[in-house]
Design a protein around this motif. Sequence first.
Motif, PDB file in Angstrom:
ATOM      1  N   SER A  84       4.718  -2.788   7.453  1.00  0.00           N
ATOM      2  CA  SER A  84       3.493  -3.561   7.685  1.00  0.00           C
ATOM      3  C   SER A  84       3.302  -4.612   6.604  1.00  0.00           C
ATOM      4  O   SER A  84       2.726  -5.680   6.857  1.00  0.00           O
ATOM      5  CB  SER A  84       2.279  -2.617   7.717  1.00  0.00           C
ATOM      6  OG  SER A  84       2.388  -1.723   8.780  1.00  0.00           O
ATOM      7  N   THR A 101      -2.613  -6.553   6.084  1.00  0.00           N
ATOM      8  CA  THR A 101      -3.276  -5.282   6.396  1.00  0.00           C
ATOM      9  C   THR A 101      -4.685  -5.316   5.871  1.00  0.00           C
ATOM     10  O   THR A 101      -5.040  -6.194   5.071  1.00  0.00           O
ATOM     11  CB  THR A 101      -2.527  -4.093   5.768  1.00  0.00           C
ATOM     12  OG1 THR A 101      -2.505  -4.284   4.339  1.00  0.00           O
ATOM     13  CG2 THR A 101      -1.085  -4.008   6.282  1.00  0.00           C
ATOM     14  N   ASP A 151       3.356   1.811   8.372  1.00  0.00           N
ATOM     15  CA  ASP A 151       2.245   2.194   9.271  1.00  0.00           C
ATOM     16  C   ASP A 151       2.548   3.526   9.970  1.00  0.00           C
ATOM     17  O   ASP A 151       3.539   3.650  10.703  1.00  0.00           O
ATOM     18  CB  ASP A 151       2.036   1.086  10.306  1.00  0.00           C
ATOM     19  CG  ASP A 151       0.726   1.287  11.086  1.00  0.00           C
ATOM     20  OD1 ASP A 151       0.028   2.299  10.813  1.00  0.00           O
ATOM     21  OD2 ASP A 151       0.419   0.449  11.952  1.00  0.00           O
TER      22      ASP A 151
END
Length: 469
Positions: A84, A101, A151
């Motif tokens: 991520s 994020t 993730d």
Amino acid sequence: MRFRLKMMLGMLCLLAVLFGVGGSLLIALSFESSLEREEESARESYRMLLDTLTVVGSMDAWSQSGDIPHMLEQLYDRSGSSWSALRFSTPGEVLYESGSTAIGFENDRAGVDADHGAVLMRSDGEGRWYLQLSGECAIDGEPHYLDALYDISPLYQTRSHQQAAFRAVFAVLIVLCALLAYGLSWLLTRPLSKLTRATREIASGNLSFRSNVRNDDEIGELSTSFDVMAQRVEGGVAEMKRSLERQERFMGGFAHEVKTPMTAIIGYADLIRSQALDPHEQIEAAGYIFSEGKRLENLSLKLLDIFVLGKNEVQLVASAPADLVADTVGSLKLAVAGRGRAILIEEDCEKGTCLLEPDLVQSLLLNLIDNACKAVGDRGAVKVTCTMLPDGCRLSVADDGAGIPAEALDHVSEAFYRVDASRSRAQGGSGLGLSLCAKIAELHQGSLSVRSEIGIGTCVTVDLRAGRG
């Protein structure tokens, strides 16, 4: 609360605890296993990435170009959605950072060096979860740090879906279990309902009612024991009723039997009181009063044994039935004459002895002759005969009275039965005469029979077959 409802609730609670704990534990173990696999996969990917940086950083050509961030960007693009976010930095500067994020990187470097890395599990507070992997590598002799966010939110989403499905299945199972548990508890407690009904029936007086539960289990054993108890209670109550009936028969029989001896006793006593008798007549009258009193005493005790105590054995002695007939006829002639009735009582007896109970046989004769005298009214004839048999004797009392209807012949030996109730009450009858005679014949291993024709008369025959003396 009814027992079947308690059983149903108990089953539901047991299912809820076992299925709830078991299902939750299974989902938790599955989640932990998946999380360990994801973490191991993330570690492998991160280790490959860190090893690549270490190898590339050791090459002079690469270090001269200083284009490590460009290489990381290419690696990030090729990795697709594996990572991520990535960050490459030195202790004082971020050289490369990619991905977006809701949370940033954790900058805690404690325990992180060239030989040790760190793995942190973090959440953005909105339902997404990440693994942050941090490690150190040396490029141109200087420490550099690589941080990566992996993730793992799909694992938590999968767990949420599993928990939702589990709750739905749990609710359906609870409903189905409630229905099945109630049906099963109804089947199991149905015998108890029969037992409850049986107790109510017996409590209301229906002692013959039985539960009749034939299950091969503890309830069946309880039902069998209950039915045995009910049968014994019914038997005890029936025995109490029979005892009361025997007492009533004793009182009626005693009152019936005491009449004739008392008439003779009173007659002789009045004769002694009212007339001047010579010494021999006085002794004879007193002797008759004494003998009849003793016979009455003995008879009362024997009737007590037969009707109240229910004894079916008597002490038999060798006796002459002809003498018993003569004594009985003699006393009844006096009683009949005292009442002003023109009744001829004849006797025809064969000599001999047999085994008898004298007081009871004399009571039998008194009843039969007294009944015959009542049947003929104020004028008629009664004949008493005695015939010796190989195993006893036969006594017959015949009269020329009105006779007994055919439909009444089968009942004349029943206790308290009267062919003509109004006349019997007027003459002082109790309905126990022939019943007592039949019992006396039975005690002598014999039988009683009655023949009668309307307008001609009645003949009662008694066979006493206890043996010859």
